[in-house]
Design a protein around this motif. Sequence first.
Motif, PDB file in Angstrom:
ATOM      1  N   UNK A 197      45.786  46.482  42.497  1.00  0.00           N
ATOM      2  CA  UNK A 197      44.611  46.149  42.452  1.00  0.00           C
ATOM      3  C   UNK A 197      44.668  45.009  41.359  1.00  0.00           C
ATOM      4  N   UNK A 198      45.412  45.079  40.430  1.00  0.00           N
ATOM      5  CA  UNK A 198      45.578  44.251  39.303  1.00  0.00           C
ATOM      6  C   UNK A 198      46.272  42.680  39.959  1.00  0.00           C
ATOM      7  N   UNK A 199      47.211  43.110  40.880  1.00  0.00           N
ATOM      8  CA  UNK A 199      47.938  41.959  41.016  1.00  0.00           C
ATOM      9  C   UNK A 199      47.085  41.171  42.172  1.00  0.00           C
ATOM     10  N   UNK A 200      46.307  42.157  42.974  1.00  0.00           N
ATOM     11  CA  UNK A 200      45.640  41.751  43.947  1.00  0.00           C
ATOM     12  C   UNK A 200      44.435  40.724  43.478  1.00  0.00           C
ATOM     13  N   UNK A 201      43.787  40.915  42.247  1.00  0.00           N
ATOM     14  CA  UNK A 201      43.038  40.034  41.757  1.00  0.00           C
ATOM     15  C   UNK A 201      43.550  38.876  41.050  1.00  0.00           C
ATOM     16  N   UNK A 202      44.977  38.977  40.625  1.00  0.00           N
ATOM     17  CA  UNK A 202      45.636  37.724  40.183  1.00  0.00           C
ATOM     18  C   UNK A 202      45.835  36.811  41.316  1.00  0.00           C
ATOM     19  N   UNK A 203      46.152  37.559  42.759  1.00  0.00           N
ATOM     20  CA  UNK A 203      46.223  36.469  43.656  1.00  0.00           C
ATOM     21  C   UNK A 203      45.018  35.872  44.000  1.00  0.00           C
ATOM     22  N   UNK A 204      43.927  36.485  43.926  1.00  0.00           N
ATOM     23  CA  UNK A 204      42.567  35.963  44.175  1.00  0.00           C
ATOM     24  C   UNK A 204      42.071  34.536  43.124  1.00  0.00           C
TER      25      UNK A 204
ATOM     26  N   UNK B 190      41.668  30.992  44.281  1.00  0.00           N
ATOM     27  CA  UNK B 190      40.497  30.242  43.773  1.00  0.00           C
ATOM     28  C   UNK B 190      40.933  29.125  43.120  1.00  0.00           C
ATOM     29  N   UNK B 191      42.124  28.862  42.417  1.00  0.00           N
ATOM     30  CA  UNK B 191      42.370  27.732  41.686  1.00  0.00           C
ATOM     31  C   UNK B 191      42.921  26.674  42.678  1.00  0.00           C
ATOM     32  N   UNK B 192      43.733  27.058  43.777  1.00  0.00           N
ATOM     33  CA  UNK B 192      44.207  26.293  44.743  1.00  0.00           C
ATOM     34  C   UNK B 192      42.923  25.778  45.727  1.00  0.00           C
ATOM     35  N   UNK B 193      41.944  26.573  45.754  1.00  0.00           N
ATOM     36  CA  UNK B 193      40.630  25.881  46.532  1.00  0.00           C
ATOM     37  C   UNK B 193      39.975  25.009  45.954  1.00  0.00           C
TER      38      UNK B 193
ATOM     39  N   UNK C  16      31.948  39.484  32.558  1.00  0.00           N
ATOM     40  CA  UNK C  16      32.298  39.979  33.905  1.00  0.00           C
ATOM     41  C   UNK C  16      33.013  38.993  34.761  1.00  0.00           C
ATOM     42  N   UNK C  17      33.565  39.309  35.598  1.00  0.00           N
ATOM     43  CA  UNK C  17      34.247  38.226  36.645  1.00  0.00           C
ATOM     44  C   UNK C  17      35.752  38.983  36.830  1.00  0.00           C
ATOM     45  N   UNK C  18      36.538  37.962  37.470  1.00  0.00           N
ATOM     46  CA  UNK C  18      37.796  38.399  37.957  1.00  0.00           C
ATOM     47  C   UNK C  18      38.821  38.915  36.808  1.00  0.00           C
ATOM     48  N   UNK C  19      38.796  38.123  35.826  1.00  0.00           N
ATOM     49  CA  UNK C  19      39.583  38.610  34.588  1.00  0.00           C
ATOM     50  C   UNK C  19      39.227  40.041  34.002  1.00  0.00           C
ATOM     51  N   UNK C  20      37.982  40.162  34.090  1.00  0.00           N
ATOM     52  CA  UNK C  20      37.567  41.663  33.532  1.00  0.00           C
ATOM     53  C   UNK C  20      38.299  42.821  34.583  1.00  0.00           C
ATOM     54  N   UNK C  21      37.988  42.542  35.644  1.00  0.00           N
ATOM     55  CA  UNK C  21      38.543  43.448  36.905  1.00  0.00           C
ATOM     56  C   UNK C  21      40.165  43.552  36.670  1.00  0.00           C
ATOM     57  N   UNK C  22      40.912  42.407  36.287  1.00  0.00           N
ATOM     58  CA  UNK C  22      42.456  42.392  35.944  1.00  0.00           C
ATOM     59  C   UNK C  22      42.709  43.460  34.731  1.00  0.00           C
ATOM     60  N   UNK C  23      41.956  43.305  33.988  1.00  0.00           N
ATOM     61  CA  UNK C  23      42.059  43.992  32.612  1.00  0.00           C
ATOM     62  C   UNK C  23      41.786  45.617  32.805  1.00  0.00           C
ATOM     63  N   UNK C  24      40.851  45.739  33.712  1.00  0.00           N
ATOM     64  CA  UNK C  24      40.175  47.086  34.104  1.00  0.00           C
ATOM     65  C   UNK C  24      41.258  47.991  34.984  1.00  0.00           C
ATOM     66  N   UNK C  25      41.919  47.008  35.528  1.00  0.00           N
ATOM     67  CA  UNK C  25      43.123  47.722  36.672  1.00  0.00           C
ATOM     68  C   UNK C  25      44.300  47.819  35.601  1.00  0.00           C
TER      69      UNK C  25
END
Length: 270
Positions: free
Chosen positions: A225-232, A236-239, A206-215
């Motif tokens: 939606x996939x690109x939205x999670x990539x941006x997230x 997150x990395x920058x933060x 579970x997590x951002x990666x799985x949501x990218x894969x599902x999209x």
Amino acid sequence: MRNGAHAWLNWALPALTIVAVLTLWQLVTVGGVVSPTQFPTMTDTMVALGGEFATGRLWPAVGSTLLGWLIGMVITIVLGLVIGTALAFNAFAQRSAAPVIEIFKAIPAIAILPLVILVAGSTLPMKVFLICFAAFWPFVIQVIYGVRSMDPIVLDTARALGVRGIRRFLAISVPSASPYLVTGMRIASAQALILSIVAEIVGGAAGIGRNILLAQNTGVIAYPTMYAYIIVAGVLGVALTGAFFLMEKRVMHWHESQRNIRASNKAGAA
């Protein structure tokens, strides 16, 4: 006046850069330079991101990714400090462990993912193990270098005063090696986030990666939606990187490196 202008530029330039990149993204996709079905427009992606906020699917995914990152970082830092310090103070142990560290450091964590999935499944422990495997080796190397860089006079003084064991570790070893430790933490943090998301994409945790894969598996309609999670994931990395830089600035304000940075900033603003 000049100080105020300098501070304004420090905030304005990154914001203007982000606006320019988003505008270019929109122009490239709307203008047909790339296919909108493969690379959705910026506005469609932002709408999809807003939809994930509204439906409440975003925060559980971010929380799952951060949970794996946090547990992996805590384990990596604790083990790295203990093992790295022990190796740094024992030359024979360090020479013996060096080939092992170099071998395991060279193994991509993704290469052992199938084995870890077989043993642990698509679970949080699977994700944490991969994070620790990737982040531990660069961090322990930084710990070794940091402890070995300590001034011998400081160690001799500690021995003369009877400062030993845990007290020497906390009062002398950690502060003296802190520049290396903070650098190692930044490196480990980036590795941990990458492996957390990779484990979610490939391993199904579970997590951002799985949501990218599902999209992605849903089809073209879900590409925004996939690109939205990539941006997230990028934000997150920058933060996290920014948080470690801020921590370094606050915690190590006494260190010569931070004093030099402050002096350089004052000279530039003058």
